[in-house]
Design an enzyme around this catalytic site. Structure first.
Site, mmCIF file in Angstrom:
data_model
loop_
_atom_site.group_PDB
_atom_site.id
_atom_site.type_symbol
_atom_site.label_atom_id
_atom_site.label_comp_id
_atom_site.label_asym_id
_atom_site.label_seq_id
_atom_site.Cartn_x
_atom_site.Cartn_y
_atom_site.Cartn_z
ATOM 1 N N ASP A 1 0.847 -1.196 0.000
ATOM 2 C CA ASP A 1 0.000 0.000 0.000
ATOM 3 C C ASP A 1 0.881 1.243 0.000
ATOM 4 O O ASP A 1 1.647 1.479 0.944
ATOM 5 C CB ASP A 1 -0.909 -0.016 1.237
ATOM 6 C CG ASP A 1 -2.028 1.005 1.155
ATOM 7 O OD1 ASP A 1 -2.104 1.727 0.139
ATOM 8 O OD2 ASP A 1 -2.817 1.083 2.101
ATOM 9 N N ASP B 1 -3.330 2.420 -5.834
ATOM 10 C CA ASP B 1 -2.166 2.516 -4.955
ATOM 11 C C ASP B 1 -2.021 1.343 -3.996
ATOM 12 O O ASP B 1 -1.251 1.420 -3.043
ATOM 13 C CB ASP B 1 -2.197 3.826 -4.158
ATOM 14 C CG ASP B 1 -3.453 3.967 -3.310
ATOM 15 O OD1 ASP B 1 -4.365 3.132 -3.445
ATOM 16 O OD2 ASP B 1 -3.515 4.916 -2.510
ATOM 17 N N GLU B 2 -2.718 0.244 -4.240
ATOM 18 C CA GLU B 2 -2.549 -0.919 -3.368
ATOM 19 C C GLU B 2 -2.886 -2.204 -4.101
ATOM 20 O O GLU B 2 -3.698 -2.220 -5.033
ATOM 21 C CB GLU B 2 -3.392 -0.794 -2.094
ATOM 22 C CG GLU B 2 -4.878 -0.757 -2.329
ATOM 23 C CD GLU B 2 -5.663 -0.763 -1.028
ATOM 24 O OE1 GLU B 2 -5.312 -1.528 -0.107
ATOM 25 O OE2 GLU B 2 -6.635 -0.001 -0.938
#
Length: 414
Positions: A12, A102-103
């Site tokens: 993350d 983003d993860e």
């Protein structure tokens, strides 16, 4: 169980938008910044230390931190950074499941002989993202997806945490109930009202008690997570079944022509994404949010799948026209469009242009043809090429002149 059974990574990126801004502008590093002015889209950890949170009004954020720096969002930069990070993920493991831009989850269970232990791989992943993309990333390592995600949340920012299988409940039970996947403000308030504040408190209640308190699905879900049960596996990215875009209009009166122009711009963005991903869709869905924040959808299924801008646009505008009496009565705060039932381009059935007219004089000569049918596929392809080279606003229809052509929130690759 052995530590080696903890083979799932949850990676993350930390304060993603803000971290990209600090990476690209060294003068912002170590300083409290937010992305966005009217509303906080992202806050650096220096800003979060003042109590600033995502979705907070900009005025409230500046009141908490008088020296706060606001920077405008750069969606293109965030999209590029996301693609660069996912390229690192894909080089790390063949099993990558993107959750957002983003993860992601990575399954590294079969890589011990070529890449080392899961912990070794997590260390290398963090190093590669920092060296190759220039961004900080936190990684949680555990036996299940749920525990890996909780571990990365506990380890933030810029951290690494392994939850060994024989220590899962010791790690999980002291945490607040808000750490359980799916516990939002409403569920947390319900649990707090009954004296349930830690995960251990949830685990102390029977599944029957939790079902009566939270409902069948949520109760069973909370009971399973509190005992560390999560059978889901990491699944490589599946192609999305729909693509869409939406735009918040704000409160107050909105002229029908202005709403239609906004809808046309959204259709243009969606169909360009579809063509870039090689996708065709059959069902056009119009999404509306009224002034009282209730929502409705209207849809129409086309006879053949398409990614043509004009076809999707005309269908969406007709749906808007049909729904306008509701808008006039209840007000409008958001409009959106989506194309669903997506397939690959290899499923396309080409259409013969029987409805196209070519006007010719009575004694036709090739050089005096007054109208030729437009090849919409070719036109869309040319426009896509121009937009990719020079930006979305470089070439547009007269109706959309002056409209905001900036890209929206970046999404996972299709």
């Amino acid at each position: 169980m052995f530590v080696s059974d903890a083979t799932i990574l949850h990676a993350d990126l930390d304060a993603f938008y803000a971290s990209v801004e600090q990476r690209d502008d060294p003068s912002l590093r170590g300083r409290p910044i937010v992305v966005g002015g009217g509303v906080v889209l992202a806050a650096s950890y220096e800003a979060k230390a003042y109590g600033i949170k995502t979705a907070m009004p900009g005025r409230a954020a500046r009141a908490l931190c008088p020296g706060l720096i606001s920077v405008p969002p750069r969606m293109d930069a965030y999209s590029r950074a996301s693609k660069d990070v996912f390229a690192v993920f894909d080089r790390t493991s063949p099993l990558v499941e993107g959750i957002s831009i983003d993860e992601a989850f990575l399954d590294v269970g079969g890589l011990r002989r070529i890449a080392g232990t899961p912990l070794d791989i997590a260390v290398g992943l963090r190093r590669d993202v920092a060296d190759q993309v220039g961004l900080p990333i936190t990684v949680g390592v555990a036996r299940t997806k749920f525990l890996a995600k909780v571990a990365s949340g506990v380890a933030k920012p810029d951290g690494l945490l392994l939850v060994p299988p024989d220590g899962e409940l010791q790690f999980l039970h002291p945490l607040p109930v808000e750490r359980l996947w799916g516990v939002g403000k409403v569920t947390a308030a319900t649990l707090h009202a009954h004296g349930i504040r830690r995960v251990a408190d949830v685990a102390d209640h029977s599944e029957t008690d939790l079902v009566s308190l939270l409902g069948k699905a949520t109760g069973r879900h909370m009971h399973a997570l509190a005992h560390g049960f999560d059978p889901r596996t990491v699944r490589s990215r599946r192609r999305r079944r729909s693509m869409g875009a939406q735009h918040a209009l704000g409160r107050g009166y909105h002229d029908p022509n202005s709403v239609a122009a906004t809808l046309m711009l959204l259709v243009d963005k969606v169909t360009r994404r579809m063509r870039a991903a090689g996708r065709l869709g059959r069902t056009v869905v119009l999404r509306l949010r009224f002034a009282d924040y209730t929502r409705v959808t209207r849809s129409h299924t086309l006879p053949v799948a398409t990614a043509r801008t004009d076809t999707v646009r005309d269908t969406a505008l007709e749906l808007l026209h049909t729904a306008w009496p509701l808008v006039a009565d209840r007000g409008l705060t958001l409009v959106g469009v989506a194309v669903t039932n997506l397939d690959g381009e290899d499923t396309e059935q080409l259409e013969l242009p029987f409805d196209e007219r070519v006007d010719r004089p009575a004694d036709p000569k090739p050089e005096v043809v007054t109208h030729r049918p437009i090849d919409r596929h070719a036109l869309d392809a040319v426009l896509d090429d121009v937009h990719s080279r020079f930006g979305s606003g470089s070439l547009t229809s007269a109706t959309l002149l002056g409209r905001d052509h900036r890209p929206g929130v970046p999404l996972l690759p299709d």
